[in-house]
Design an enzyme around this catalytic site. Structure first.
Site, short mmCIF file in Angstrom:
data_model
loop_
_atom_site.label_atom_id
_atom_site.label_comp_id
_atom_site.label_asym_id
_atom_site.label_seq_id
_atom_site.Cartn_x
_atom_site.Cartn_y
_atom_site.Cartn_z
N HIS A 74 -20.30 -44.55 18.33
CA HIS A 74 -19.35 -43.60 18.26
C HIS A 74 -18.84 -43.61 16.96
O HIS A 74 -18.83 -44.27 16.07
CB HIS A 74 -17.97 -44.29 19.16
CG HIS A 74 -18.44 -44.10 20.49
ND1 HIS A 74 -17.39 -44.44 21.39
CD2 HIS A 74 -19.14 -43.57 21.32
CE1 HIS A 74 -17.77 -44.49 22.61
NE2 HIS A 74 -19.00 -43.76 22.67
N GLU A 119 -15.83 -43.77 15.44
CA GLU A 119 -15.00 -44.90 14.84
C GLU A 119 -16.02 -45.92 14.39
O GLU A 119 -15.54 -46.37 13.20
CB GLU A 119 -14.12 -45.36 15.96
CG GLU A 119 -12.88 -44.10 16.57
CD GLU A 119 -13.82 -43.49 17.68
OE1 GLU A 119 -14.93 -43.32 17.74
OE2 GLU A 119 -12.93 -43.47 18.56
N CYS A 130 -12.33 -45.31 22.31
CA CYS A 130 -12.45 -45.99 23.61
C CYS A 130 -12.41 -47.52 23.38
O CYS A 130 -12.08 -47.95 22.36
CB CYS A 130 -14.20 -45.74 23.90
SG CYS A 130 -15.02 -46.66 22.83
N CYS A 135 -14.46 -49.24 20.54
CA CYS A 135 -14.16 -49.04 19.25
C CYS A 135 -12.87 -49.67 19.01
O CYS A 135 -12.55 -49.90 17.95
CB CYS A 135 -13.97 -47.40 19.13
SG CYS A 135 -15.60 -46.60 19.21
ZN LIG Z 1 -15.71 -45.52 20.87
#
Ligand SMILES: [Zn+2]
Length: 161
Positions: free
Chosen positions: A77, A79, A102, A105
């Site tokens: 992801h 992040e 999420c 993260c």
């Molecule tokens: Zn994430």
């Protein structure tokens, strides 16, 4: 007279996150993230993509099917990529991201020392992942700031003369 209609800091850094998202090869979801310190200096940037050495020609971007034939086990992801791309300590920094982070993260955000999450969309607010994410971020005292609009960044190219 100086210009008065400049971007605010939040607009500027969120715009940078959107610019970074344009590097993503994911056909469905392009997310970018920018990490900024308390001096308004950009310290890292990232977007969603596969790990180094895992090429887009060899790994799937599918969302449905057998788990190992979808993107989910492979994609990093935005992040997390921004955190991993940083070459400096992130203690006290803010992360700008278009979509609320999420739960995976969120763990990385907390452990990196980031103290503020600035986001636009919270469209998965009702999902278990986002509920767990908020529970951790709030318990860790990370400030959560939703900006009330979405930055629409248009990039166009013009041929040089
Ligand atoms: Zn994430």
């Amino acid at each position: 007279m100086k210009r008065s209609d400049v971007l605010t800091w939040d607009e500027y850094f969120m715009g940078l996150a959107h610019l970074s998202a344009k590097r993503s090869k994911d056909p469905n979801t392009q997310v970018g993230a920018a990490i900024v310190n308390d001096q308004h200096k950009v310290v890292s940037i990232g977007y969603n993509g596969f790990p180094n050495g895992c090429h887009d020609d060899d790994f799937p971007w599918e969302r449905e099917g057998d788990f190992c034939a979808t993107k989910y086990p492979y994609v990093v992801h935005a992040e997390l990529n921004a955190i991993l791309n940083s070459s400096t300590n992130l203690q006290g920094c803010s992360i700008y991201v278009s979509l609320f982070p999420c739960n995976e993260c969120a763990k990385a955000i907390i452990q990196s020392g980031i103290r503020r999450v600035v986001y636009e969309s919270d469209k998965y607010a009702d999902t278990d992942g986002t509920i767990a994410s908020k529970r951790m971020l709030k318990a860790a005292g990370v400030e959560l700031v939703q900006i009330p609009y979405t930055i629409d960044l248009q990039v166009s190219k013009k041929e040089n003369k």
